[in-house]
Scaffold this active site. Structure first.
Site, short mmCIF file in Angstrom:
data_model
loop_
_atom_site.label_atom_id
_atom_site.label_comp_id
_atom_site.label_asym_id
_atom_site.label_seq_id
_atom_site.Cartn_x
_atom_site.Cartn_y
_atom_site.Cartn_z
N ASP A 1 0.85 -1.19 0.00
CA ASP A 1 0.00 0.00 0.00
C ASP A 1 0.89 1.25 0.00
OD1 ASP A 1 -1.99 1.86 0.34
OD2 ASP A 1 -2.56 1.23 2.36
N ARG B 1 -4.97 12.34 -12.43
CA ARG B 1 -4.71 12.22 -10.99
C ARG B 1 -4.49 10.77 -10.57
NH1 ARG B 1 -6.35 16.86 -8.17
NH2 ARG B 1 -6.79 15.70 -6.28
#
Lengths: 157, 157
Positions: A66, A124
């Site tokens: 992560d 993004r």
């Protein structure tokens, strides 16, 4: 790999993450760096990061990929923009989705190598694929879809 | 939800998991129970389980759904076999794959509810879908593919 880690460029108010914040004393303090076109982080699980005795906890592996994924996304976005990491405004990413395939049990007692590859940088969004290896054996394959931090999520003073 | 949690039926040598082992003092000690056909676990993140200040760390969420998923898989396998949890031989599951979609930032300071649904029990494989909610709002959706622990992974004395 002697240069400053991606995460050490994050501004102070974005450096409290349990996974990678340099200001979180209880956290994992994951550090990621470029190695050519790939990003690399090394991590030594602590003895209590166990699953079945002798093997590394899968939730720890998910945590490593992560933060290595969002760190790699941030570094890739700066690179794409032709900017040095740490310059304002910060390009900080959060995780939109995380997928981990646990290919084999990950042994305790060896340093894990997390290796990331930027698959896509689009607006993004940044997509990063990763492997987690122990002693040269790939134990998990992962994909992180990271998006630039929404404005509303910025810390308030 | 007063009955013994799934994880409290695991034999001692399988109870050291950082996520859900009752014998791991440093760990999260996740506890899952049936509520009708769904499984439920509640968890209060600690102040250091932060991502961006004010929000819960995504790696923690991955850890919660990982252990809630394997716990639910174990309970479902016992139920399918018409056996009481904790009877020998143990039906203990590990994670083959984990997918998390982070739908919205998860706020700190509220108890999280992890809710699991058994989608499939087939041979040694159980598929569980899950939600993680904060204050009644679903913040993450997850899918865990769990498989019965391989023989070779059993702890050695």
């Amino acid at each position: 790999m002697s240069e400053k880690a991606f995460q050490d460029h994050y501004p102070d108010d974005l450096s409290h993450c349990y996974g990678c914040g340099r200001l979180n004393d209880e956290g994992l303090q994951i550090k990621s760096r470029w190695e050519g076109d790939e990003s690399v982080a090394l991590f030594e699980p602590r003895p209590y990061h166990t699953a079945i005795p002798g093997y590394v906890y899968g939730g720890l592996i998910a945590s490593l990929v992560d933060c290595h994924g969002t760190g790699t996304a941030s570094a890739a976005a700066y690179r794409e923009a032709g900017r040095d990491m740490g310059t304002e405004p910060p390009l900080r990413f959060v995780t939109a989705s995380l997928h981990v395939d646990y290919l084999k049990p990950t042994p305790m007692g060896v340093t894990l190598e997390i290796r990331g590859k930027v698959e896509e940088v689009k607006g993004r969004k940044v997509v990063v694929t990763e492997t987690v290896s122990a002693g040269g054996q790939v134990c998990a394959r992962c994909k992180v879809v990271a998006v630039q931090m929404p404005e509303g999520m910025a810390p308030k003073d």
